[in-house]
Design a protein around this motif. Structure first.
Motif, PDB file in Angstrom:
ATOM      1  N   ILE A 163      28.530  59.599  26.855  1.00 61.70           N
ATOM      2  CA  ILE A 163      28.042  60.637  27.766  1.00 61.70           C
ATOM      3  C   ILE A 163      26.638  61.095  27.380  1.00 61.70           C
ATOM      4  O   ILE A 163      25.754  61.233  28.235  1.00 61.70           O
ATOM      5  N   ASN A 164      26.423  61.320  26.114  1.00 64.98           N
ATOM      6  CA  ASN A 164      25.138  61.869  25.664  1.00 64.98           C
ATOM      7  C   ASN A 164      23.997  60.857  25.668  1.00 64.98           C
ATOM      8  O   ASN A 164      22.831  61.244  25.820  1.00 64.98           O
ATOM      9  N   ASN A 165      24.336  59.556  25.523  1.00 66.25           N
ATOM     10  CA  ASN A 165      23.277  58.570  25.306  1.00 66.25           C
ATOM     11  C   ASN A 165      23.212  57.407  26.283  1.00 66.25           C
ATOM     12  O   ASN A 165      22.132  56.870  26.526  1.00 66.25           O
ATOM     13  N   ILE A 166      24.350  56.993  26.841  1.00 63.96           N
ATOM     14  CA  ILE A 166      24.388  55.753  27.615  1.00 63.96           C
ATOM     15  C   ILE A 166      24.671  55.951  29.098  1.00 63.96           C
ATOM     16  O   ILE A 166      24.033  55.338  29.952  1.00 63.96           O
ATOM     17  N   ASP A 167      25.628  56.813  29.428  1.00 63.50           N
ATOM     18  CA  ASP A 167      26.033  56.987  30.824  1.00 63.50           C
ATOM     19  C   ASP A 167      24.898  57.503  31.703  1.00 63.50           C
ATOM     20  O   ASP A 167      24.028  58.244  31.245  1.00 63.50           O
ATOM     21  N   ASP A 168      24.940  57.116  32.981  1.00 66.90           N
ATOM     22  CA  ASP A 168      24.025  57.706  33.965  1.00 66.90           C
ATOM     23  C   ASP A 168      24.470  59.132  34.249  1.00 66.90           C
ATOM     24  O   ASP A 168      25.674  59.405  34.329  1.00 66.90           O
ATOM     25  N   ALA A 169      23.540  60.038  34.456  1.00 71.88           N
ATOM     26  CA  ALA A 169      23.890  61.415  34.810  1.00 71.88           C
ATOM     27  C   ALA A 169      22.905  61.924  35.865  1.00 71.88           C
ATOM     28  O   ALA A 169      21.704  61.632  35.814  1.00 71.88           O
ATOM     29  N   PHE A 170      23.442  62.675  36.816  1.00 74.85           N
ATOM     30  CA  PHE A 170      22.648  63.187  37.922  1.00 74.85           C
ATOM     31  C   PHE A 170      22.852  64.691  38.034  1.00 74.85           C
ATOM     32  O   PHE A 170      23.985  65.174  37.992  1.00 74.85           O
ATOM     33  N   VAL A 171      21.765  65.419  38.179  1.00 77.32           N
ATOM     34  CA  VAL A 171      21.840  66.860  38.435  1.00 77.32           C
ATOM     35  C   VAL A 171      21.665  67.048  39.933  1.00 77.32           C
ATOM     36  O   VAL A 171      20.722  66.521  40.543  1.00 77.32           O
ATOM     37  N   MET A 172      22.588  67.796  40.539  1.00 81.00           N
ATOM     38  CA  MET A 172      22.571  67.988  41.976  1.00 81.00           C
ATOM     39  C   MET A 172      21.789  69.254  42.348  1.00 81.00           C
ATOM     40  O   MET A 172      21.518  70.110  41.499  1.00 81.00           O
ATOM     41  N   GLU A 173      21.435  69.380  43.611  1.00 81.34           N
ATOM     42  CA  GLU A 173      20.672  70.527  44.096  1.00 81.34           C
ATOM     43  C   GLU A 173      21.395  71.855  43.847  1.00 81.34           C
ATOM     44  O   GLU A 173      20.768  72.889  43.619  1.00 81.34           O
ATOM     45  N   ASN A 174      22.738  71.819  43.876  1.00 85.52           N
ATOM     46  CA  ASN A 174      23.507  73.058  43.688  1.00 85.52           C
ATOM     47  C   ASN A 174      23.763  73.386  42.219  1.00 85.52           C
ATOM     48  O   ASN A 174      24.479  74.330  41.907  1.00 85.52           O
TER      49      ASN A 174
END
Length: 210
Positions: free
Chosen positions: A126-137
């Motif tokens: 989670i901290n280093n490899i996975d893709d992560a997206f922050v949404m508008e909300n």
């Protein structure tokens, strides 16, 4: 004098008991409000993501190539393309391809999965490899990777993004993509699959609507 002291002592005890009762009631009230807030926030997100899932399936002519199934073998062959279209149907504000914690796309969670079968939700991934997206909300989406590095038909949603409590079943949930025998797409009822749910955490979507 002794009677007066005994009376005073009883008053102190009664006051102490009253304070404990009030404090307990206050804690329970706060917990209930927190639960209602958790349920309200996730219910809204769940509805939004369900609509995005259906829209994406229609845009892909009913074959997403990214699902577990109740009638056939799971299909991971086209998850990258599926998520590209799925996320297009949502309002993405920020994207972290790697190092999501360092780049401000995910918070530090209280606990992470330690199961080999759920490696994509381990602390390192989670901290280093996975893709992560922050949404508008302000919420975020985490796309875990399997052992071979490919995306899978499951992702995590943090309903309030970087804000606390950052706990599975409180503000962190998992969404498992299912395709049934009729070709319909939906999310599995277990909304904390592969996540370490702690005491009093919500585990199933049915609990959101209680």
């Amino acid at each position: 004098m002794l009677r007066h002291k005994a009376y005073s002592f009883n008053i102190v005890i009664l006051i102490f008991i009253f304070v404990i009762v009030v404090a307990t009631a206050t804690v329970n009230a706060v917990d209930n409000l927190k639960q209602k807030s958790v349920k309200r926030n996730f219910s809204s997100l769940y509805s939004r993501y369900s609509n995005a899932l259906i829209t994406t399936a229609v845009e892909m002519d009913g074959e997403t190539g990214c699902y577990f199934s109740t009638a056939m073998a799971p299909n991971f062959s086209n998850c990258s393309e599926f998520y590209k279209i799925f996320l297009k149907n949502l309002n993405v504000k920020k994207y972290c391809q790697t190092k999501a914690l360092q780049n401000g796309c995910v918070p530090e969670y209280e606990k992470y999965s330690q199961k080999a079968s759920c490696i994509g939700f381990s602390k390192y991934m989670i901290n280093n490899i996975d893709d992560a997206f922050v949404m508008e909300n302000g919420s975020n989406i985490i796309l875990p990777h399997s052992k071979d590095g490919n995306r899978i038909p499951m992702f995590a949603v943090d309903s309030n993004g970087l804000s606390k409590p950052n706990k599975a079943g409180d503000d962190l949930f998992s969404m498992v993509i299912i395709r049934n025998a009729n070709g319909a797409y939906y999310f599995h009822s277990n909304i904390t699959y592969c996540l370490p749910v702690q005491k009093d955490g919500i585990q199933y979507i049915q609990d959101i609507y209680k």
